[in-house]
Every structure is written in C-alpha cells, then in structure tokens.
Design a protein around this motif. Structure first.
Motif, PDB file in Angstrom:
ATOM      1  N   LEU A 113       8.172 -22.929  -4.930  1.00 25.47           N
ATOM      2  CA  LEU A 113       8.924 -23.637  -3.961  1.00 25.47           C
ATOM      3  C   LEU A 113       8.536 -25.254  -4.368  1.00 25.47           C
ATOM      4  O   LEU A 113       7.553 -25.538  -4.830  1.00 25.47           O
ATOM      5  CB  LEU A 113       8.371 -23.170  -2.461  1.00 25.47           C
ATOM      6  CG  LEU A 113       8.642 -22.064  -1.977  1.00 25.47           C
ATOM      7  CD1 LEU A 113       8.280 -21.432  -0.709  1.00 25.47           C
ATOM      8  CD2 LEU A 113      10.254 -21.728  -2.065  1.00 25.47           C
ATOM      9  N   LYS A 114       9.329 -26.094  -3.777  1.00 25.34           N
ATOM     10  CA  LYS A 114       9.231 -27.559  -4.276  1.00 25.34           C
ATOM     11  C   LYS A 114       8.215 -27.995  -3.285  1.00 25.34           C
ATOM     12  O   LYS A 114       7.298 -28.715  -3.805  1.00 25.34           O
ATOM     13  CB  LYS A 114      10.456 -28.315  -3.759  1.00 25.34           C
ATOM     14  CG  LYS A 114      11.688 -28.169  -4.448  1.00 25.34           C
ATOM     15  CD  LYS A 114      12.819 -28.989  -4.008  1.00 25.34           C
ATOM     16  CE  LYS A 114      14.050 -28.722  -4.975  1.00 25.34           C
ATOM     17  NZ  LYS A 114      15.305 -29.685  -4.475  1.00 25.34           N
ATOM     18  N   ASP A 115       7.878 -27.462  -2.192  1.00 23.60           N
ATOM     19  CA  ASP A 115       6.306 -27.939  -1.538  1.00 23.60           C
ATOM     20  C   ASP A 115       5.311 -27.047  -1.786  1.00 23.60           C
ATOM     21  O   ASP A 115       4.188 -27.276  -1.110  1.00 23.60           O
ATOM     22  CB  ASP A 115       6.893 -27.681   0.016  1.00 23.60           C
ATOM     23  CG  ASP A 115       7.143 -26.268   0.545  1.00 23.60           C
ATOM     24  OD1 ASP A 115       6.945 -25.347  -0.232  1.00 23.60           O
ATOM     25  OD2 ASP A 115       7.372 -25.991   1.627  1.00 23.60           O
ATOM     26  N   GLY A 116       5.149 -26.486  -2.738  1.00 25.74           N
ATOM     27  CA  GLY A 116       4.245 -25.629  -3.182  1.00 25.74           C
ATOM     28  C   GLY A 116       3.975 -24.355  -2.513  1.00 25.74           C
ATOM     29  O   GLY A 116       2.850 -23.812  -2.820  1.00 25.74           O
ATOM     30  N   GLY A 272       1.140 -21.209 -12.676  1.00 25.91           N
ATOM     31  CA  GLY A 272       1.666 -20.464 -11.695  1.00 25.91           C
ATOM     32  C   GLY A 272       0.868 -19.903 -10.836  1.00 25.91           C
ATOM     33  O   GLY A 272       0.860 -20.058  -9.495  1.00 25.91           O
ATOM     34  N   ARG A 273      -0.119 -19.290 -11.322  1.00 27.24           N
ATOM     35  CA  ARG A 273      -1.029 -18.434 -10.534  1.00 27.24           C
ATOM     36  C   ARG A 273      -2.060 -19.260  -9.853  1.00 27.24           C
ATOM     37  O   ARG A 273      -2.303 -19.098  -8.667  1.00 27.24           O
ATOM     38  CB  ARG A 273      -1.896 -17.660 -11.444  1.00 27.24           C
ATOM     39  CG  ARG A 273      -1.157 -16.339 -11.961  1.00 27.24           C
ATOM     40  CD  ARG A 273      -2.123 -15.580 -13.246  1.00 27.24           C
ATOM     41  NE  ARG A 273      -1.382 -14.421 -13.542  1.00 27.24           N
ATOM     42  CZ  ARG A 273      -2.004 -13.530 -14.482  1.00 27.24           C
ATOM     43  NH1 ARG A 273      -3.220 -13.664 -14.877  1.00 27.24           N
ATOM     44  NH2 ARG A 273      -1.250 -12.648 -14.975  1.00 27.24           N
ATOM     45  N   ALA A 274      -2.232 -20.382 -10.551  1.00 28.65           N
ATOM     46  CA  ALA A 274      -3.190 -21.571  -9.950  1.00 28.65           C
ATOM     47  C   ALA A 274      -2.513 -22.161  -8.778  1.00 28.65           C
ATOM     48  O   ALA A 274      -3.119 -22.343  -7.685  1.00 28.65           O
ATOM     49  CB  ALA A 274      -3.567 -22.576 -10.832  1.00 28.65           C
ATOM     50  N   ARG A 275      -1.124 -22.380  -8.850  1.00 30.30           N
ATOM     51  CA  ARG A 275      -0.376 -23.108  -7.787  1.00 30.30           C
ATOM     52  C   ARG A 275      -0.553 -22.114  -6.534  1.00 30.30           C
ATOM     53  O   ARG A 275      -0.291 -22.314  -5.498  1.00 30.30           O
ATOM     54  CB  ARG A 275       1.075 -23.281  -8.306  1.00 30.30           C
ATOM     55  CG  ARG A 275       1.017 -24.564  -8.935  1.00 30.30           C
ATOM     56  CD  ARG A 275       2.769 -24.659  -9.116  1.00 30.30           C
ATOM     57  NE  ARG A 275       3.476 -23.970  -9.643  1.00 30.30           N
ATOM     58  CZ  ARG A 275       3.721 -24.143 -10.897  1.00 30.30           C
ATOM     59  NH1 ARG A 275       3.185 -24.782 -11.822  1.00 30.30           N
ATOM     60  NH2 ARG A 275       4.417 -22.830 -11.691  1.00 30.30           N
ATOM     61  N   GLN A 276      -0.394 -20.776  -6.632  1.00 29.90           N
ATOM     62  CA  GLN A 276      -0.465 -19.768  -5.727  1.00 29.90           C
ATOM     63  C   GLN A 276      -1.490 -19.405  -5.178  1.00 29.90           C
ATOM     64  O   GLN A 276      -1.721 -18.347  -4.384  1.00 29.90           O
ATOM     65  CB  GLN A 276       0.668 -18.680  -6.246  1.00 29.90           C
ATOM     66  CG  GLN A 276       1.950 -19.029  -6.512  1.00 29.90           C
ATOM     67  CD  GLN A 276       2.885 -17.957  -6.731  1.00 29.90           C
ATOM     68  OE1 GLN A 276       2.867 -16.616  -6.225  1.00 29.90           O
ATOM     69  NE2 GLN A 276       4.067 -18.247  -7.570  1.00 29.90           N
ATOM     70  N   GLY A 277      -2.782 -19.758  -5.679  1.00 28.51           N
ATOM     71  CA  GLY A 277      -4.056 -19.278  -5.250  1.00 28.51           C
ATOM     72  C   GLY A 277      -4.630 -18.014  -6.006  1.00 28.51           C
ATOM     73  O   GLY A 277      -5.405 -17.386  -5.341  1.00 28.51           O
ATOM     74  N   THR A 325      16.378 -26.498   4.151  1.00 26.30           N
ATOM     75  CA  THR A 325      16.845 -25.597   3.099  1.00 26.30           C
ATOM     76  C   THR A 325      16.475 -26.192   1.676  1.00 26.30           C
ATOM     77  O   THR A 325      16.753 -27.223   1.388  1.00 26.30           O
ATOM     78  CB  THR A 325      18.533 -25.485   3.159  1.00 26.30           C
ATOM     79  OG1 THR A 325      18.576 -24.912   4.427  1.00 26.30           O
ATOM     80  CG2 THR A 325      19.186 -24.765   2.220  1.00 26.30           C
ATOM     81  N   GLN A 326      15.899 -25.120   1.111  1.00 23.87           N
ATOM     82  CA  GLN A 326      15.583 -25.559  -0.452  1.00 23.87           C
ATOM     83  C   GLN A 326      16.272 -24.485  -1.144  1.00 23.87           C
ATOM     84  O   GLN A 326      16.563 -23.372  -0.775  1.00 23.87           O
ATOM     85  CB  GLN A 326      14.172 -25.161  -0.610  1.00 23.87           C
ATOM     86  CG  GLN A 326      13.278 -26.198   0.243  1.00 23.87           C
ATOM     87  CD  GLN A 326      11.731 -25.989  -0.225  1.00 23.87           C
ATOM     88  OE1 GLN A 326      11.309 -25.851  -1.413  1.00 23.87           O
ATOM     89  NE2 GLN A 326      10.799 -25.695   0.686  1.00 23.87           N
ATOM     90  N   ASP A 327      16.732 -25.000  -2.428  1.00 23.72           N
ATOM     91  CA  ASP A 327      17.788 -24.105  -3.262  1.00 23.72           C
ATOM     92  C   ASP A 327      16.748 -24.015  -4.525  1.00 23.72           C
ATOM     93  O   ASP A 327      16.681 -24.821  -5.407  1.00 23.72           O
ATOM     94  CB  ASP A 327      18.956 -24.829  -3.629  1.00 23.72           C
ATOM     95  CG  ASP A 327      19.854 -24.033  -4.539  1.00 23.72           C
ATOM     96  OD1 ASP A 327      19.437 -23.040  -4.960  1.00 23.72           O
ATOM     97  OD2 ASP A 327      20.913 -24.397  -4.722  1.00 23.72           O
ATOM     98  N   ILE A 328      16.255 -22.718  -4.837  1.00 24.46           N
ATOM     99  CA  ILE A 328      15.456 -22.426  -5.911  1.00 24.46           C
ATOM    100  C   ILE A 328      16.313 -21.769  -6.864  1.00 24.46           C
ATOM    101  O   ILE A 328      16.520 -20.686  -7.006  1.00 24.46           O
ATOM    102  CB  ILE A 328      14.262 -21.518  -5.684  1.00 24.46           C
ATOM    103  CG1 ILE A 328      13.622 -22.011  -4.475  1.00 24.46           C
ATOM    104  CG2 ILE A 328      13.501 -21.464  -6.889  1.00 24.46           C
ATOM    105  CD1 ILE A 328      12.540 -21.053  -4.109  1.00 24.46           C
ATOM    106  N   GLY A 329      17.437 -22.674  -7.291  1.00 21.41           N
ATOM    107  CA  GLY A 329      18.290 -22.153  -8.274  1.00 21.41           C
ATOM    108  C   GLY A 329      19.393 -23.035  -8.802  1.00 21.41           C
ATOM    109  O   GLY A 329      20.479 -22.898  -9.048  1.00 21.41           O
ATOM    110  N   GLU A 330      18.681 -23.919  -9.505  1.00 19.28           N
ATOM    111  CA  GLU A 330      19.426 -25.176 -10.145  1.00 19.28           C
ATOM    112  C   GLU A 330      19.758 -24.381 -11.369  1.00 19.28           C
ATOM    113  O   GLU A 330      19.426 -23.418 -11.962  1.00 19.28           O
ATOM    114  CB  GLU A 330      18.544 -26.203 -10.423  1.00 19.28           C
ATOM    115  CG  GLU A 330      17.862 -26.775  -8.924  1.00 19.28           C
ATOM    116  CD  GLU A 330      16.943 -27.794  -9.676  1.00 19.28           C
ATOM    117  OE1 GLU A 330      17.194 -28.874 -10.220  1.00 19.28           O
ATOM    118  OE2 GLU A 330      15.668 -27.420  -9.172  1.00 19.28           O
TER     119      GLU A 330
END
Length: 343
Positions: A113-116, A272-277, A325-330
C-alpha cells in the motif's frame, strides 16, 4: 508447484473475461468440475462448501469504485505436481483447501500500500474450486505424437485449484491488481511463495529450482554497491534491531552472484518483509542461494496477521477517518514481461 495468473486476452477462453460479472467464469468452472461426476462445491477463507450463487453474489457486489472497463476479478490457478499430490495422498480436498487458504494469505500480504499499510487475508473476497481432471490440448506433445486426442483426460494425478478473487478489498477502498507493477505486487515472488507454502505446510522437499550460473567478476561494482548500501540502510530502518543486515556482507553476496536478477529479487522480498514487520530470518542464505531455509510452519502468516490486527485496532480507536481509495494496480511499463509459470 505452479501458481498462475490467468490473462483473459491471451488465454483464449471467453470464460475468463473479467471486465463484467463473474457469472461466466463460475459457470465454466462449475461445468468443468462436474465432468468427472463430482459435485461442484466452492470454498473460501472460512467455509468449505459454497454453491456457485453464493460466490457470484460475493464477487459481483464487491465492485464499488471500479469503472466499466476495469477488471472486476482475477483468476488464479494453483497446480501441485503429480509428485506433490502423491505426497499428500492424491487429491485430498481438505489438504488442498488448507493449502489454498495459506497461499491466499500470502497473496494478500504481497500487496504494498502507498501508506505502508498491510492487506490481510480477511480483506480479500474470493472463492475457489478443486478440479481433479485435465484434458489434453492440441499443443500437448502427446497429441502431436498421436498418443492422445485433444479433449482426452490426462493420465495420473491432475488435481488443481481455480481461485476467483475480487479486484477490490472487502471494504471496497483498495483495488488489488496482481498483474500490475512489480513495486506494488510481485507476481514472481507470490509464485515462489506458493511453492514454499506447500513445502512448509506438508513437509515436502521438492527439487531445487534451476539457477543460472552467476557470471564471474574480478572486482566489486562501486555504483551497484553504493545503491545496495542505500537499500540495506533503508531496510534496516524498518527492521527490528536484531534483524538488521550488514551492508558489506550483502555487497559481498551480490558480487559473488555477479549482481544477478535472483539476488535483486530476493533483496526486494526482504525489503517487503521489513515494510510489513515480518522477520528476516535466513536473510543471508536467501540472498546467497535464492532459496529459503526450512522455517517453522505459519510463522510468517502469524506475524502478518498480528500486524494487520494492530492496524485495525488503531483505526478503530482513532475516530472517524477519511475514506480514500487506493489503486494497487498501475499498468506495467511497456516492454516489461512478468514471469509466469506454465501449467
């Protein structure tokens, strides 16, 4: 173990057209499931027996915020090998359902997600069905050599799972596109994670994936090492103190592998793992070999779900929030091809 994202335009089947209702896709999957005389039963993250209409209602009512020409759902296929199926007793449906749920938890966790924030397994809307047969296609070697006919069932264990997952999260705030930019969702990482889920869940040791031999280099690349050091520094800021990596050691691993794509793929996975804890266990082994060491079952998912639960609690206690709304699909950059396993 292969995991695949079906592309409606190139697959050649109108059933997978995902710009409208999911009815056509579910009708096709229901028809295929009944070919061998079995009952067509769907399942999801919590329930083992769903009918086609229940899955259709869940998917078709989860499209708020999507334009007419946008994908409303995506079709995934999880295909264990005959050897893997034999390891779990053939087409054991209870085990295949449990496996699918773990893979879909990994699918949710793969989105950035853009907001982490994190996407949890309960944020997904999906339905799946198990098929026990496959038919020969005209391109199969057995058909070309005259040993089989198109449409004839393939021999041996052929159980596989079809998943239809909504393009929106359950709250209908976020669009989830598994075929978009790698920075938002790495299809290749999810496919690799699916294989590892099977091996962890069922204590199965599969063949080691073939790897390209890294080209030999005589000296480190200063520019690449500087960039690697920056990425490790950023990763360390997000990781627990005990999980932080030594930049020089990571640089030596990169040099030893010739700065090959596998190294960068695995470094991106650790980021990615670090971002998600999530824990960074076996990080150096992963970077050096491209392969995970055996881990305790479900540890990663437990951490992800704990993080997601914490975020949900914070939202609930923070009072009214602005709905965004966030679009994770560019759309992916032109010329870039996603790696996709062949079934």
């Amino acid at each position: 173990m292969h995991a695949k994202l079906i592309k409606p335009k190139s697959n050649g089947k109108n059933a997978y057209n995902n710009q409208g209702s999911a009815a056509q896709a579910l009708n096709y999957l229901t028809h295929e499931a009944r070919k061998d005389g079995r009952e067509a039963r769907f399942f999801d993250g919590q329930r083992d027996a769903l009918d086609r209409d229940s899955v259709l209602a869940a998917l078709d009512h989860n499209v708020k915020g999507l334009r007419a020409n946008e994908a409303k759902f995506y079709s995934l296929v999880l295909s264990p090998s005959p050897e893997e199926l034999a390891h779990i007793g053939g087409g054991d449906e209870a085990k295949l359902r449990a496996f699918t749920r773990e893979v879909m938890a990994a699918y949710a966790a793969g989105f950035r997600l853009k907001d982490g924030g994190a996407v949890g397994k309960d944020d997904l809307v999906w339905g799946a069905i198990i098929h026990h047969e496959r038919s020969h296609r005209g391109t199969d070697p057995a058909v070309k050599e005259g040993e089989a006919k198109t449409g004839q069932p393939r021999p041996g264990l052929q159980a596989h799972i079809h998943v239809v997952v909504s393009a929106r999260d359950r709250a209908q705030r976020v669009t989830l596109n598994p075929g978009g930019r790698v920075s938002r969702f790495s299809l290749r990482d999810w496919q690799e994670e699916s294989r590892q889920v099977f091996e962890r869940q069922f204590q199965y040791q599969g063949p080691i994936p073939k790897q390209r031999k890294a080209p030999a280099i005589s000296a480190p690349d200063p520019k690449r090492n500087a960039r690697i050091a920056q990425r490790v520094d950023q990763l360390n800021r997000q990781a627990e103190p005990s999980q932080r990596l030594d930049a020089e050691r990571v640089q030596r691993i990169a040099q030893g592998r010739g700065y090959d794509p596998i190294f960068y793929d695995r470094l991106r996975r650790l980021e990615g793992r670090a971002r998600q804890g999530q824990p960074l266990d076996n990080a150096y082994h992963l970077l050096a070999t491209g392969r995970e060491e055996p881990a305790s079952p479900n540890t990663g998912h437990q951490v992800r779900q704990a993080l997601h639960s914490l975020q949900q609690t914070l939202r609930a206690t923070a009072g009214p929030e602005r709905v965004a709304t966030q679009d994770i699909g560019e759309q992916p950059r032109r010329g870039r091809q996603q790696w996709e396993a062949e079934l």
